[in-house]
Motif scaffolding. Sequence first.
Motif, PDB file in Angstrom:
ATOM      1  N   ILE A 159      28.380  62.883  46.866  1.00  0.00           N
ATOM      2  CA  ILE A 159      28.747  64.254  47.232  1.00  0.00           C
ATOM      3  C   ILE A 159      27.558  65.197  47.189  1.00  0.00           C
ATOM      4  CG2 ILE A 159      29.389  64.977  44.897  1.00  0.00           C
ATOM      5  CD1 ILE A 159      31.277  65.884  48.141  1.00  0.00           C
ATOM      6  N   ALA A 162      24.095  66.062  51.331  1.00  0.00           N
ATOM      7  CA  ALA A 162      24.772  66.654  52.486  1.00  0.00           C
ATOM      8  C   ALA A 162      24.532  65.875  53.778  1.00  0.00           C
ATOM      9  CB  ALA A 162      24.320  68.106  52.654  1.00  0.00           C
ATOM     10  N   PHE A 165      27.259  63.441  54.732  1.00  0.00           N
ATOM     11  CA  PHE A 165      28.512  64.011  55.232  1.00  0.00           C
ATOM     12  C   PHE A 165      28.347  64.578  56.639  1.00  0.00           C
ATOM     13  CE2 PHE A 165      28.726  63.638  50.731  1.00  0.00           C
ATOM     14  CZ  PHE A 165      29.965  63.045  50.557  1.00  0.00           C
ATOM     15  N   ARG A 166      27.159  65.068  56.948  1.00  0.00           N
ATOM     16  CA  ARG A 166      26.913  65.450  58.344  1.00  0.00           C
ATOM     17  C   ARG A 166      26.963  64.210  59.229  1.00  0.00           C
ATOM     18  NH1 ARG A 166      21.541  67.447  61.364  1.00  0.00           N
ATOM     19  NH2 ARG A 166      22.518  67.890  63.370  1.00  0.00           N
ATOM     20  N   LEU A 194      30.686  71.580  45.008  1.00  0.00           N
ATOM     21  CA  LEU A 194      30.174  70.588  45.952  1.00  0.00           C
ATOM     22  C   LEU A 194      31.242  70.155  46.954  1.00  0.00           C
ATOM     23  CD1 LEU A 194      28.057  68.386  43.518  1.00  0.00           C
ATOM     24  CD2 LEU A 194      27.167  69.655  45.489  1.00  0.00           C
ATOM     25  N   ARG A 198      30.953  70.753  51.006  1.00  0.00           N
ATOM     26  CA  ARG A 198      30.965  69.662  51.981  1.00  0.00           C
ATOM     27  C   ARG A 198      32.131  69.808  52.956  1.00  0.00           C
ATOM     28  NH1 ARG A 198      26.847  68.649  49.067  1.00  0.00           N
ATOM     29  NH2 ARG A 198      26.268  70.425  50.353  1.00  0.00           N
ATOM     30  N   GLU A 201      31.096  72.588  55.425  1.00  0.00           N
ATOM     31  CA  GLU A 201      30.014  72.146  56.309  1.00  0.00           C
ATOM     32  C   GLU A 201      30.494  71.174  57.375  1.00  0.00           C
ATOM     33  OE1 GLU A 201      26.567  72.298  52.809  1.00  0.00           O
ATOM     34  OE2 GLU A 201      27.421  70.402  53.480  1.00  0.00           O
ATOM     35  N   THR A 202      31.351  70.249  56.969  1.00  0.00           N
ATOM     36  CA  THR A 202      31.787  69.208  57.906  1.00  0.00           C
ATOM     37  C   THR A 202      33.051  69.578  58.660  1.00  0.00           C
ATOM     38  OG1 THR A 202      33.123  68.115  56.199  1.00  0.00           O
ATOM     39  CG2 THR A 202      30.828  67.383  56.442  1.00  0.00           C
TER      40      THR A 202
END
Length: 276
Positions: A159, A162, A165-166, A194, A198, A201-202
Amino acid sequence: MQVSLLQCQSSTDVKANLAFIDSQLSLLPRKANEPQLVVLPECSLLFGGHEQQQLAVAAVEESSKLKQQLAALAQRHHVYMVAGTIPISADAARVYSRSYLFDDEGNTLGSYDKLHLFDVEVADKTQSYRESDTFCPGDRITVIDTPFGKIGLAICYDIRFADLFRALRLAGAEIIALPSAFTKVTGAAHWQTLIQARAIETQCYFLAADQWGQHNQGSRETWGQSMIVDPWGRVIAEKKTGLGWVQAQLDVTALATIRQQIPVVAHNRFIAPQLK
């Protein structure tokens, strides 16, 4: 579309851990004939002792009793299952920390090996964690097509990275499952922040199933707070302490709307991450 996370307090007793998961699946609140996605935490069948104990129960994939037992639970209780993690032999000295996704007939839909190993210093009773002494890092990302949507897999310490996860989002992920055993110290400081970061962001749903409490007479202590977070970063369900289920309904329409209104993938001017 219902998802359910099981918060566990696993020990070094594989049989007892398996019995606990089985009993909780028997009590799982659900509507008749409604598809169910279940996520177990990291190391749900063996946790809290020395990492070398993982070697004693490890096997190659084809003969892993732990894998067979978890697949049988998915079939018996008719659930899709992200089955936490189990040790799968990598070489003579190390194992992969592998997460399987089973369908509701116990078939393997896909798997993921933990990429980032927890070699850190923490101000708790354990103090020094060295997963790389026992575990071998994975070499791939995983996104699996399911009736619930495209599910990306990650594990615990992942986690903090980043780029992974992108990469999962670019590979099509709509839901990300995160089996975890976060330490109490790092969990109190960073767990929720966190996961929400995430998710935002995703623009994915996050299903973060964590271990909780003291394990094996207090030799390890984990944070808990298993949570389901939506693509806007909202915590839609959580269990801060104790054992049992965290449940929510996922709205794929809302996910599509968020991605349309804020098209971050199209706007990102940096090149896509690649695994080295």
